[in-house]
Design an enzyme around this catalytic site. Structure first.
Site, PDB file in Angstrom:
ATOM      1  N   LYS A   1       9.382  14.850  58.791  1.00 23.59           N
ATOM      2  CA  LYS A   1       8.800  14.831  57.233  1.00 23.59           C
ATOM      3  C   LYS A   1       7.891  13.980  57.035  1.00 23.59           C
ATOM      4  CE  LYS A   1      13.350  16.407  55.238  1.00 23.59           C
ATOM      5  NZ  LYS A   1      14.697  16.045  54.749  1.00 23.59           N
TER       6      LYS A   1
ATOM      7  N   ARG B   1      19.762  16.246  61.477  1.00 23.56           N
ATOM      8  CA  ARG B   1      19.422  17.709  61.175  1.00 23.56           C
ATOM      9  C   ARG B   1      17.680  17.749  61.747  1.00 23.56           C
ATOM     10  NH1 ARG B   1      16.403  20.224  57.427  1.00 23.56           N
ATOM     11  NH2 ARG B   1      16.937  22.368  56.862  1.00 23.56           N
TER      12      ARG B   1
HETATM   13  C1  7PJ Z   1      17.412  18.796  54.301  1.00 27.35           C
HETATM   14  C2  7PJ Z   1      17.915  19.847  54.026  1.00 27.35           C
HETATM   15  C3  7PJ Z   1      18.041  17.353  54.328  1.00 27.35           C
HETATM   16  C4  7PJ Z   1      20.134  18.600  54.197  1.00 27.35           C
HETATM   17  C5  7PJ Z   1      15.914  20.475  54.156  1.00 27.35           C
HETATM   18  C6  7PJ Z   1      12.994  19.916  55.666  1.00 27.35           C
HETATM   19  C7  7PJ Z   1      13.272  20.610  54.160  1.00 27.35           C
HETATM   20  N1  7PJ Z   1      19.163  19.770  54.147  1.00 27.35           N
HETATM   21  N2  7PJ Z   1      17.251  20.980  53.998  1.00 27.35           N
HETATM   22  N3  7PJ Z   1      19.277  17.592  54.557  1.00 27.35           N
HETATM   23  N4  7PJ Z   1      16.099  19.151  54.316  1.00 27.35           N
HETATM   24  N5  7PJ Z   1      21.214  18.504  54.296  1.00 27.35           N
HETATM   25  O1  7PJ Z   1      13.553  20.523  56.703  1.00 27.35           O
HETATM   26  O2  7PJ Z   1      11.797  19.244  55.932  1.00 27.35           O
HETATM   27  O3  7PJ Z   1      17.252  16.404  54.584  1.00 27.35           O
HETATM   28  S1  7PJ Z   1      14.604  21.429  54.010  1.00 27.35           S
END
Ligand code: 7PJ
Length: 271
Positions: free
Chosen positions: A216, A251
């Site tokens: 990010k 994640r």
């Molecule tokens: C996240 C997400 C996060 C959860 C995305 C990216 C943007 N779901 N979906 N937490 N980020 N739970 O992956 O850069 O931080 S999409």
């Protein structure tokens, strides 16, 4: 039902974008068979969960239609539904969540924390599945337009308490709730740092915690503006911090690297 085991080790959730415009995968895996190949690789590399998303929620991203989102994710879920690990569906649309759950997903990952779609809480309650309640200030389209907090940690904690009550009022079970402070979702660099610095404050609420920091912009900002493709080492640094602080799920895009990271840390500090 594939059960998630919390507390033993940090679980690695692999990100599977089925979108032509996602900021990191850049459309490389936009077609279904590429997505399935990538899922197979993540399974082989040791992912604990695969998180499938059909709509980019990067800052400024435009929403996609319900039909388009379903068309992207459902064929991929069907193709990997027999994997021995759970599939989560990254959506804030109740209809997409419901269809994904019918076709083999078993976790709902809602970046809006059950707020954008009034039907979402009902769907999660009906299917009796784990749900990730994430914090976002604003919407993906406008969230990075000068977000302001008096006290970012307190504000997110209060939001969690409110959304947990809301979830429970719909019959969602406590043991199915996972919380996520939403790195980069309506946050400046200083807010993201404050969240990570106070990670244990969120754990005190008594729910498993998920952190999604992979590649990010906060990493780009700390590292003099490097682009997403160069943010793996920065990501691993934050992941080490999360694993050492017993965050329940991280994640990430890069599963193999994280499986190695976790193995090394477990060898030193014990699993
Ligand atoms: C996240 C997400 C996060 C959860 C995305 C990216 C943007 N779901 N979906 N937490 N980020 N739970 O992956 O850069 O931080 S999409």
């Amino acid at each position: 039902m594939k059960k998630l085991e919390f507390g033993k080790r940090t679980l690695i959730m692999g990100i599977l974008n089925v979108t032509p415009d996602s900021f990191y995968d850049g459309g490389k895996y936009s077609i279904w068979d590429r997505a399935v190949q990538r899922a197979e690789k993540m399974l082989e590399d040791g992912a604990d969960i695969i998180d499938i998303g059909g709509e980019s929620t990067r800052p400024g991203a435009e929403p996609v239609s319900l039909e388009e989102e379903l068309d992207r994710v459902i064929p991929v879920i069907e193709a990997i539904r027999d994997f021995p690990i759970p599939i989560s569906i990254d959506t804030y649309k109740a209809k997409v969540a419901a269809e994904a759950l019918k076709h083999g997903a078993s976790i709902v990952n809602d970046i809006s924390g059950l707020r954008f779609d009034p039907e979402m809480a009902k769907v999660v309650a009906k299917y009796n599945v784990p749900v990730i309640i994430m914090h976002i200030k604003g919407t993906p389209r406008d969230m990075q337009k000068n977000p302001h907090y008096e006290n970012v940690v307190e504000e997110i904690k209060n939001y969690f308490i409110k959304q947990v009550d809301y979830a429970i009022s719909f019959g969602i079970k406590r043991e199915n709730i996972i919380l996520d402070p939403g790195i980069g979702f309506g946050k400046k660099l200083e807010h993201n740092i404050e969240i990570l610095r106070n990670i244990n404050e969120f754990k005190k609420l008594g729910f498993p915690l998920l952190i999604g920091h992979s590649r990010k912009s906060m990493i780009g900002m700390i590292l003099d503006g490097i682009p997403p493709e160069e943010r793996l080492y920065g990501t691993l640094a934050i992941s080490s911090y999360c694993i050492m602080n017993k965050v329940h799920i991280i994640r990430v895009h890069d599963v193999k690297e994280h499986v190695h990271l976790r193995k090394i840390l477990e060898a030193i500090v014990g699993a």
